[in-house]
Design a protein around this motif. Structure first.
Motif, PDB file in Angstrom:
ATOM      1  N   ASN A  19      -4.959   2.611  -2.255  1.00 32.01           N
ATOM      2  CA  ASN A  19      -5.436   3.382  -2.801  1.00 32.01           C
ATOM      3  C   ASN A  19      -6.474   4.835  -1.928  1.00 32.01           C
ATOM      4  O   ASN A  19      -7.162   4.643  -1.219  1.00 32.01           O
TER       5      ASN A  19
ATOM      6  N   THR B 172      -0.508   9.250  -6.390  1.00 30.12           N
ATOM      7  CA  THR B 172      -1.739   7.984  -6.636  1.00 30.12           C
ATOM      8  C   THR B 172      -0.248   6.317  -6.470  1.00 30.12           C
ATOM      9  O   THR B 172      -0.585   5.577  -6.826  1.00 30.12           O
TER      10      THR B 172
ATOM     11  N   GLY C 210      -3.636  11.754 -10.323  1.00 35.16           N
ATOM     12  CA  GLY C 210      -4.693  10.906 -11.430  1.00 35.16           C
ATOM     13  C   GLY C 210      -5.863  11.498 -11.473  1.00 35.16           C
ATOM     14  O   GLY C 210      -6.157  10.956 -12.226  1.00 35.16           O
TER      15      GLY C 210
ATOM     16  N   TYR D 251      -5.817   8.559  -4.254  1.00 41.09           N
ATOM     17  CA  TYR D 251      -5.752   9.485  -5.001  1.00 41.09           C
ATOM     18  C   TYR D 251      -5.225  10.865  -4.009  1.00 41.09           C
ATOM     19  O   TYR D 251      -4.971  11.737  -4.736  1.00 41.09           O
TER      20      TYR D 251
ATOM     21  N   SER E 126      -4.932   6.632 -15.502  1.00 39.66           N
ATOM     22  CA  SER E 126      -5.846   5.986 -13.882  1.00 39.66           C
ATOM     23  C   SER E 126      -4.900   5.400 -13.229  1.00 39.66           C
ATOM     24  O   SER E 126      -4.690   4.966 -11.900  1.00 39.66           O
TER      25      SER E 126
END
Ligand SMILES: Nc1nc2c(c(=O)[nH]1)N[C@H]1C(S)=C(S)[C@@H](COP(=O)(O)O)O[C@H]1N2
Ligand SMILES: [Mo]
Length: 331
Positions: A87, A93, A196, A89, A10
């Motif tokens: 960030n 990602t 992710g 997602y 991740s």
């Protein structure tokens, strides 16, 4: 059983190496002719272009009226970094994906539901989000668990002001938050690989005393205007003494509950991300140190602005919330 953490790592290696090094690598590849114009685009930009062609809708922010905060010597992270290194997602990602993929994000109509263990549940429309309480600027440090940080001039109001309107019942011990679930708009929700490996919607939570702490903010804007989509339009949480993943974006539901709610990164990798996630230079991430961080400021290619990470991200006034707790165990 799908072991998400192993099949879809991740957090990628380049996110914890220095951004300058990563950018230099790309620059070298470009000079050698290995990267054409297309390769320089973020992976999902092409997707957005295919979907919308030249008529791709453009997200519009609007100016807000708010009381300004005096800046006590923090160097602000420039707007282009705050809104270009993200960030989120649900929109991909890589750090450039949210800006590339979220410009068609339609937030109107929006409905934020506040319910659970409260006397008076209610919902707020998009317009109402800006009128919950007088808007104020809050210049906060944001420390990502990936060991980079920014200083961001948010605009918002204390979460406490919203919760008070709902009149929490005595049994309400935690607050659970939920991001919009709309795979048609969010490519990361439509594909496990792009998202992710997260099981959407993204969810987060706070203990009630954390939620009503005066530092805990619901942000509706930054740098003078309403939030860009990549930063969590129209409303997102900001908890400046915790790792950035607690600061959940594009919230549609806030629910008061008697039980500690599940949280997205804890579900994904419980040994790496705890419920509390207080910034703590003494508790390393299993895969890297948390003792220092890279502060993103003006950020040319060769900046390497590393500074010490402070307990609670420097917000020592919250320490009393955790008195008597073993912060290594409750990481
Ligand atoms: N819904 C949602 N909220 C999210 C994320 C996400 O992927 N989805 N990422 C988190 C992480 S890891 C960080 S560091 C911050 C980043 O906020 P920013 O992009 O506005 O700097 O958002 C947090 N909130
Ligand atoms: Mo993060």
């Amino acid at each position: 059983m799908l072991i998400k953490r192993q099949r879809y790592p991740s957090i990628k290696e380049h996110q914890v190496t220095d951004e300058a090094v990563y950018q230099q690598r790309r620059q070298i590849l470009k000079q050698l002719g290995f990267m054409g114009a297309g390769a320089l685009l973020a992976p999902h930009q092409s997707l957005a272009l295919n979907l919308f062609g030249d008529d791709k809708p453009k997200f519009k922010t609007h100016p807000l009226s708010y009381s300004k905060q005096e800046n006590h010597g923090e160097t602000l992270t420039p707007f282009n970094k705050v809104s270009g290194h993200n960030n989120f997602y649900e929109f991909g990602t890589d750090k450039a994906d949210p800006k590339a993929n979220a410009q068609a994000f339609d937030i109107d109509p929006w409905l934020l539901r506040v319910d659970g263990q409260v006397e008076k549940p209610f919902s707020l429309s998009l317009e109402a989000l800006y009128k919950v309480a007088p808007l104020e600027e809050r210049i906060y440090r944001l420390r990502c668990v990936e060991a980079w940080s920014m200083v961001i001039p948010w605009i918002g109001f204390p979460l406490k002001a919203l919760l008070e309107k709902a009149q929490p019942l005595n049994g309400a011990k935690y607050v659970a938050f939920e991001t919009l679930y709309d795979p048609k708009q969010m490519p990361g929700q439509a594909s496990v690989f792009r998202g992710g490996g997260i099981d959407y919607p993204y969810v987060e939570g706070l203990r009630i005393d954390e939620a009503v702490h005066p530092l805990t903010l619901l942000a509706v804007g930054l740098y003078g205007n309403s939030l860009p989509p990549q930063n969590g339009a129209p409303i997102r949480l900001v908890v400046p003494w915790k790792y950035g993943f607690k600061s959940i974006k594009s919230i549609v539901r806030i629910r008061l509950t008697d039980k500690q709610p599940p949280t997205t990164w804890n579900l994904l990798a419980p040994n790496e991300y705890g419920f509390f996630a207080n910034v703590n230079p003494k508790v390393d991430h299993p895969r890297w140190s948390q003792a220092r961080e890279r502060r993103i400021t003006t950020g040319g290619l060769f900046t390497n602005n590393r500074i010490d990470t402070l307990p609670f991200n420097g917000y020592n006034e919250v320490a009393s919330l955790y008195r008597g707790m073993d912060l290594r165990r409750f990481y």
